[in-house]
Design a protein around this motif. Sequence first.
Motif, PDB file in Angstrom:
ATOM      1  N   VAL A 185       0.842  -1.197   0.000  1.00  0.00           N
ATOM      2  CA  VAL A 185       0.000   0.000   0.000  1.00  0.00           C
ATOM      3  C   VAL A 185       0.879   1.250   0.000  1.00  0.00           C
ATOM      4  O   VAL A 185       1.902   1.301   0.686  1.00  0.00           O
ATOM      5  N   ILE A 186       0.459   2.253  -0.779  1.00  0.00           N
ATOM      6  CA  ILE A 186       1.092   3.569  -0.805  1.00  0.00           C
ATOM      7  C   ILE A 186      -0.005   4.614  -0.602  1.00  0.00           C
ATOM      8  O   ILE A 186      -1.029   4.560  -1.299  1.00  0.00           O
ATOM      9  N   PRO A 187       0.145   5.556   0.323  1.00  0.00           N
ATOM     10  CA  PRO A 187      -0.851   6.639   0.394  1.00  0.00           C
ATOM     11  C   PRO A 187      -0.806   7.432  -0.902  1.00  0.00           C
ATOM     12  O   PRO A 187       0.259   7.648  -1.481  1.00  0.00           O
ATOM     13  N   ILE A 188      -1.959   7.844  -1.386  1.00  0.00           N
ATOM     14  CA  ILE A 188      -2.020   8.467  -2.715  1.00  0.00           C
ATOM     15  C   ILE A 188      -1.184   9.742  -2.790  1.00  0.00           C
ATOM     16  O   ILE A 188      -0.669  10.097  -3.858  1.00  0.00           O
ATOM     17  N   SER A 189      -0.989  10.394  -1.663  1.00  0.00           N
ATOM     18  CA  SER A 189      -0.199  11.628  -1.667  1.00  0.00           C
ATOM     19  C   SER A 189       1.278  11.363  -1.940  1.00  0.00           C
ATOM     20  O   SER A 189       2.013  12.284  -2.322  1.00  0.00           O
ATOM     21  N   ARG A 190       1.734  10.109  -1.759  1.00  0.00           N
ATOM     22  CA  ARG A 190       3.136   9.770  -2.028  1.00  0.00           C
ATOM     23  C   ARG A 190       3.318   9.002  -3.334  1.00  0.00           C
ATOM     24  O   ARG A 190       4.443   8.738  -3.755  1.00  0.00           O
ATOM     25  N   TYR A 191       2.208   8.638  -3.983  1.00  0.00           N
ATOM     26  CA  TYR A 191       2.322   7.807  -5.174  1.00  0.00           C
ATOM     27  C   TYR A 191       2.965   8.573  -6.331  1.00  0.00           C
ATOM     28  O   TYR A 191       2.652   9.725  -6.596  1.00  0.00           O
TER      29      TYR A 191
END
Length: 214
Positions: A185-191
């Motif tokens: 999982v990656i938070p969308i703000s870091r993708y």
Amino acid sequence: MNVIKYNIEKYPFSDIVSSWLNSQHLSKLHNVKKYNRFVRENDQSTDWHKLFYKKIRQDKAFDVVYKKFLRDIIKPRFGEDIVCQKIPTFRVHLPGNIAVGEFHKDKFYRNVDWANKVKETNYFVPLTKAYGTNTIWVESEEDKADFQPIETSYGNCVEWDASNLMHGNKDNTTGETRVSFDFRVIPISRYIDSNHNTINTKIPFSIGGYYKII
């Protein structure tokens, strides 16, 4: 490393996988068929792996529960939309064998600069008892090499840093098969978009390829 407990009646992963594999006792899969020692290139090649990946595309039962689990249990931990592995990775650790072909850090199988920026979080979900030599062995800090087993059981999800911590398997001497799945999982703000592909299946590390948004 965090252990997240969840309701196995609400999220019945083991029941679904057991029905797919036609086995009421996943920890006894080794009584059905044995395999020579795996290496990285073939550690996803058992009949059970092939059946799991075939069924997950045909039967929506697992995907419905998986998406609900991601929405209810995992997403709130980030407080924003998450970019998560679309199809989780299935693992079978047979007695006298290993489940993953080599000790590694997940970032070795990606572009390292990209991996360091997006900072994937890994989730380990056992469907059987995971203990001793049938589970993942991981170091406590990067490059410390003080490997210890992740010991847990069905109904627990372990959150940890597989990208940076060296980990792998020992020869399983427990006499029981460990069955599990894991996802990232990656938070969308870091993708960040990546132009690299997965090492075995060559699926692009992109939304719509390896990942989806929840």
